[in-house]
Enzyme design. Structure first.
Site, PDB file in Angstrom:
ATOM      1  N   CYS A 130      -3.537   7.106 -11.332  1.00 23.87           N
ATOM      2  CA  CYS A 130      -2.987   8.362 -10.806  1.00 23.87           C
ATOM      3  C   CYS A 130      -3.215   9.531 -11.752  1.00 23.87           C
ATOM      4  O   CYS A 130      -3.349  10.663 -11.317  1.00 23.87           O
ATOM      5  CB  CYS A 130      -1.503   8.209 -10.520  1.00 23.87           C
ATOM      6  SG  CYS A 130      -0.562   7.711 -11.970  1.00 23.87           S
ATOM      7  N   GLU A 161       6.519   9.436  -6.715  1.00 24.02           N
ATOM      8  CA  GLU A 161       5.500   9.465  -7.779  1.00 24.02           C
ATOM      9  C   GLU A 161       4.149   9.378  -7.083  1.00 24.02           C
ATOM     10  O   GLU A 161       3.693   8.287  -6.726  1.00 24.02           O
ATOM     11  CB  GLU A 161       5.697   8.267  -8.728  1.00 24.02           C
ATOM     12  CG  GLU A 161       6.988   8.294  -9.528  1.00 24.02           C
ATOM     13  CD  GLU A 161       6.935   9.258 -10.705  1.00 24.02           C
ATOM     14  OE1 GLU A 161       5.826   9.684 -11.093  1.00 24.02           O
ATOM     15  OE2 GLU A 161       8.009   9.598 -11.231  1.00 24.02           O
TER      16      GLU A 161
HETATM   17  P1  NAD Z   1      -0.840   1.275  -1.707  1.00 27.41           P
HETATM   18  O1  NAD Z   1      -1.775   1.322  -0.540  1.00 27.41           O
HETATM   19  O2  NAD Z   1      -0.686  -0.001  -2.431  1.00 27.41           O
HETATM   20  O3  NAD Z   1       0.546   1.815  -1.174  1.00 27.41           O
HETATM   21  C1  NAD Z   1       1.670   1.930  -2.008  1.00 27.41           C
HETATM   22  C2  NAD Z   1       2.836   1.242  -1.361  1.00 27.41           C
HETATM   23  O4  NAD Z   1       3.155   1.879  -0.122  1.00 27.41           O
HETATM   24  C3  NAD Z   1       2.583  -0.224  -1.057  1.00 27.41           C
HETATM   25  O5  NAD Z   1       3.673  -0.980  -1.490  1.00 27.41           O
HETATM   26  C4  NAD Z   1       2.395  -0.233   0.437  1.00 27.41           C
HETATM   27  O6  NAD Z   1       2.795  -1.439   1.020  1.00 27.41           O
HETATM   28  C5  NAD Z   1       3.273   0.907   0.888  1.00 27.41           C
HETATM   29  N1  NAD Z   1       2.802   1.500   2.145  1.00 27.41           N
HETATM   30  C6  NAD Z   1       1.537   1.735   2.513  1.00 27.41           C
HETATM   31  N2  NAD Z   1       1.497   2.316   3.744  1.00 27.41           N
HETATM   32  C7  NAD Z   1       2.786   2.440   4.149  1.00 27.41           C
HETATM   33  C8  NAD Z   1       3.412   2.974   5.330  1.00 27.41           C
HETATM   34  N3  NAD Z   1       2.705   3.477   6.324  1.00 27.41           N
HETATM   35  N4  NAD Z   1       4.757   2.944   5.385  1.00 27.41           N
HETATM   36  C9  NAD Z   1       5.485   2.428   4.374  1.00 27.41           C
HETATM   37  N5  NAD Z   1       4.943   1.911   3.245  1.00 27.41           N
HETATM   38  C10 NAD Z   1       3.611   1.913   3.122  1.00 27.41           C
HETATM   39  O7  NAD Z   1      -1.255   2.260  -2.806  1.00 27.41           O
HETATM   40  P2  NAD Z   1      -1.946   3.621  -2.647  1.00 27.41           P
HETATM   41  O8  NAD Z   1      -1.049   4.504  -1.851  1.00 27.41           O
HETATM   42  O9  NAD Z   1      -3.363   3.472  -2.226  1.00 27.41           O
HETATM   43  O10 NAD Z   1      -1.921   4.036  -4.204  1.00 27.41           O
HETATM   44  C11 NAD Z   1      -2.816   4.915  -4.702  1.00 27.41           C
HETATM   45  C12 NAD Z   1      -2.204   6.296  -4.784  1.00 27.41           C
HETATM   46  O11 NAD Z   1      -1.034   6.221  -5.566  1.00 27.41           O
HETATM   47  C13 NAD Z   1      -3.089   7.307  -5.448  1.00 27.41           C
HETATM   48  O12 NAD Z   1      -2.987   8.528  -4.753  1.00 27.41           O
HETATM   49  C14 NAD Z   1      -2.482   7.439  -6.824  1.00 27.41           C
HETATM   50  O13 NAD Z   1      -2.746   8.684  -7.434  1.00 27.41           O
HETATM   51  C15 NAD Z   1      -1.044   7.234  -6.536  1.00 27.41           C
HETATM   52  N6  NAD Z   1      -0.348   6.729  -7.723  1.00 27.41           N
HETATM   53  C16 NAD Z   1       0.615   7.508  -8.298  1.00 27.41           C
HETATM   54  C17 NAD Z   1       1.229   7.076  -9.449  1.00 27.41           C
HETATM   55  C18 NAD Z   1       2.287   7.894 -10.148  1.00 27.41           C
HETATM   56  O14 NAD Z   1       2.944   7.339 -11.009  1.00 27.41           O
HETATM   57  N7  NAD Z   1       2.466   9.161  -9.831  1.00 27.41           N
HETATM   58  C19 NAD Z   1       0.887   5.850  -9.997  1.00 27.41           C
HETATM   59  C20 NAD Z   1      -0.078   5.085  -9.364  1.00 27.41           C
HETATM   60  C21 NAD Z   1      -0.694   5.534  -8.221  1.00 27.41           C
END
Ligand code: NAD
Length: 478
Positions: free
Chosen positions: A253, A218
């Site tokens: 998102c 997602e």
């Molecule tokens: P985040 O930085 O919190 O990361 C998400 C998760 O990934 C966390 O639990 C984090 O610990 C883990 N993570 C981060 N780096 C990692 C790595 N190198 N290896 C393994 N795990 C790792 O959140 P984010 O990524 O900044 O979230 C924002 C993004 O998420 C935006 O692009 C947004 O559009 C997207 N998003 C999508 C949805 C959806 O439902 N499609 C919903 C919310 C957010």
């Protein structure tokens, strides 16, 4: 701010063994067990709503309204919806079969995938962690949840409450950042459900590929809006777009990323945004009375500030920055596709307007970019609607509304292409964690065996002629 104590790796390995063992023992299979756990999820939220709202306030400065509507309410209603529909979703299906196989038992069993993990982001820390968990529980899986380390208060509260409400042998919380998640990904799971950025999505997919683990991704993207100034009510459109954009300070998102509008309607749209803006925030969005959410951290605050200073468009409404990582929603006009604002998903309260000649130009721009999570279209024109239905691709296509579709659990929520794959919500959450196991039981009786006789060696010409009938069947004209 709460300080998270990360789960040691050794403990994560032990949790994985415990959850796998519980699944193998079949403890999560009975529907009565699943129902009880789902009701506990609803109870957890109801009995701790004040504490959950406080965690959202601490993490992102969220107003109770924006905590209740998109986070607490959907968790309770999704858990109860799953309880109500569990019998139906989990019932084996008997497909229609060809007449000559009518004596066989042909069934599709809905079996849990096994021991699964859900890794979630900070922007909606509760709903994006607990809704996948609801799907996993309903499907009969055991599940590890890994909330984001960037929403510390929420993650800490989850780690405290989940073991109090749910069976700790079947459901657990991992606290941690990249190192802990990398360790989690090195273990063998039966499904990985990931919500977050596209770049980390690639890392997840790679780790999953090593063990051939199925994945739901997602992800995000640049979800565009088209406002058809020729046919839509521009004032309603502006209000609905601005409402969806300002949720969680644009850190959503499915936030409208940018707006296409026909050139001749750009100024009317700006005036409509101004009217909506003044009615939403009579004292301005940064006034203490407005309680707009803030940027999650200094990095995202600085990133958005930098976008506002680098854009070649004109900031016509808002855009001031304030105390405590808050930024006013900003409307920027005359933005071109190569503007810094269009480099990547904005994920903040800035809304660029891109003037276009007509609907076809907007569609052609959308077609040439990566596939968005959602496309929003404001129009009353049937031909325009159909053009978007037939000529664009996206996870979802939403007409005359923004953001609210995330609560509509009767349709799947998920991306396509760069915005991810797989989907969930409602029954689709159950499906995400369910394997559809094909099953046939062929009668070992004399009548069936008589029919089977012709397939055994030594092969005969009459039997081949019989089985070749399909090769001579008449193929109808198209
Ligand atoms: P985040 O930085 O919190 O990361 C998400 C998760 O990934 C966390 O639990 C984090 O610990 C883990 N993570 C981060 N780096 C990692 C790595 N190198 N290896 C393994 N795990 C790792 O959140 P984010 O990524 O900044 O979230 C924002 C993004 O998420 C935006 O692009 C947004 O559009 C997207 N998003 C999508 C949805 C959806 O439902 N499609 C919903 C919310 C957010």
């Amino acid at each position: 701010m709460a300080s998270l104590k990360y789960t040691p790796k050794q403990q994560l390995t032990e949790i994985h063994s415990r959850l796998s063992q519980t699944f193998r023992e079949g403890r999560t299979l009975p529907l009565g067990y699943r129902r009880k756990q789902l009701l506990q999820v609803a109870r957890l939220v109801q009995e701790n709503s004040d504490a959950i709202m406080a965690s959202l306030k601490a993490d992102i400065g969220r107003h109770p309204f924006e905590a209740t509507l998109p986070e607490l309410r959907p968790i309770v209603s999704s858990a109860l919806h799953a309880v109500e529909n569990l019998d139906k979703w989990s019932s084996p299906e008997k497909p229609q079969v060809e007449a000559w196989r009518s004596g066989w038992d042909t069934t599709i069993f809905k079996v849990p995938k096994g021991t699964v993990v859900s890794i979630s982001p900070w922007n909606f820390p509760w709903v994006l962690t607990i809704l996948p968990l609801i799907g996993a529980i309903a499907a009969g899986c055991t599940c590890l949840i890994k909330p984001s380390e960037h929403a510390q208060a929420s993650a800490a509260l989850m780690a405290k409450l989940i073991p109090q409400y749910l069976d700790p042998d079947a459901y657990a919380v991992c606290l941690g950042a990249v190192e802990e998640t990398t360790h989690v990904l090195s273990l063998k799971w039966d499904h990985i459900f990931y919500t977050g950025s596209t770049s980390v999505g690639r890392i997840i997919a790679e780790a999953a590929a090593k063990q051939l683990t199925p994945v739901t991704l997602e992800l995000g993207g640049q979800s565009p809006v088209f406002v058809d100034g020729d046919s839509t009510n521009i004032e309603i459109a502006a209000k609905r777009i601005l409402w969806g954009k300002q949720q969680n300070a644009g850190q959503v998102c499915v936030a409208p990323n940018h707006v296409f509008v026909q050139e001749q309607h750009q100024s009317a749209l700006v005036e409509a945004f101004r009217k909506a803006y003044d009615s939403f925030w009579p004292m301005g969005p940064l006034d203490s009375s407005s309680e707009m959410a803030r940027m999650v951290n200094a990095r995202h605050y600085e990133r958005n500030k930098s976008l506002l200073s680098r854009t070649k468009g004109k900031v016509v409404i808002g855009g001031q920055t304030g105390q405590d990582l808050r930024i006013e929603p900003a409307i920027v006009t005359g933005v071109k596709l190569d503007d810094p604002l269009m480099e990547e998903e904005i994920f903040g309260p800035i809304l660029p307007i891109i003037p276009v000649a007509n609907v076809d130009a907007a569609i052609s721009h959308i077609q040439s970019g990566s596939t968005p999570l959602v496309i929003y279209v404001f129009t009353e024109n049937e031909e325009t609607k159909n053009k978007f239905v037939e000529r664009t691709q996206s996870g979802q296509l939403i007409l005359n509304e923004t953001f609210a579709q995330v609560a509509v659990y009767e349709i799947p929520f998920g991306g396509q292409g760069q915005s991810g794959y797989g989907s969930y919500l409602g029954k689709y959450s159950f499906d995400a964690f369910t394997h559809q196991r094909g099953y046939i039981n062929v009668p070992a009786d004399a009548r069936t065996e008589g029919f089977m006789q012709g397939r055994y060696p030594p092969y005969s010409a009459p039997a081949l002629a019989f089985f070749s009938q399909a090769l001579k069947a008449k193929i109808p004209d198209a």
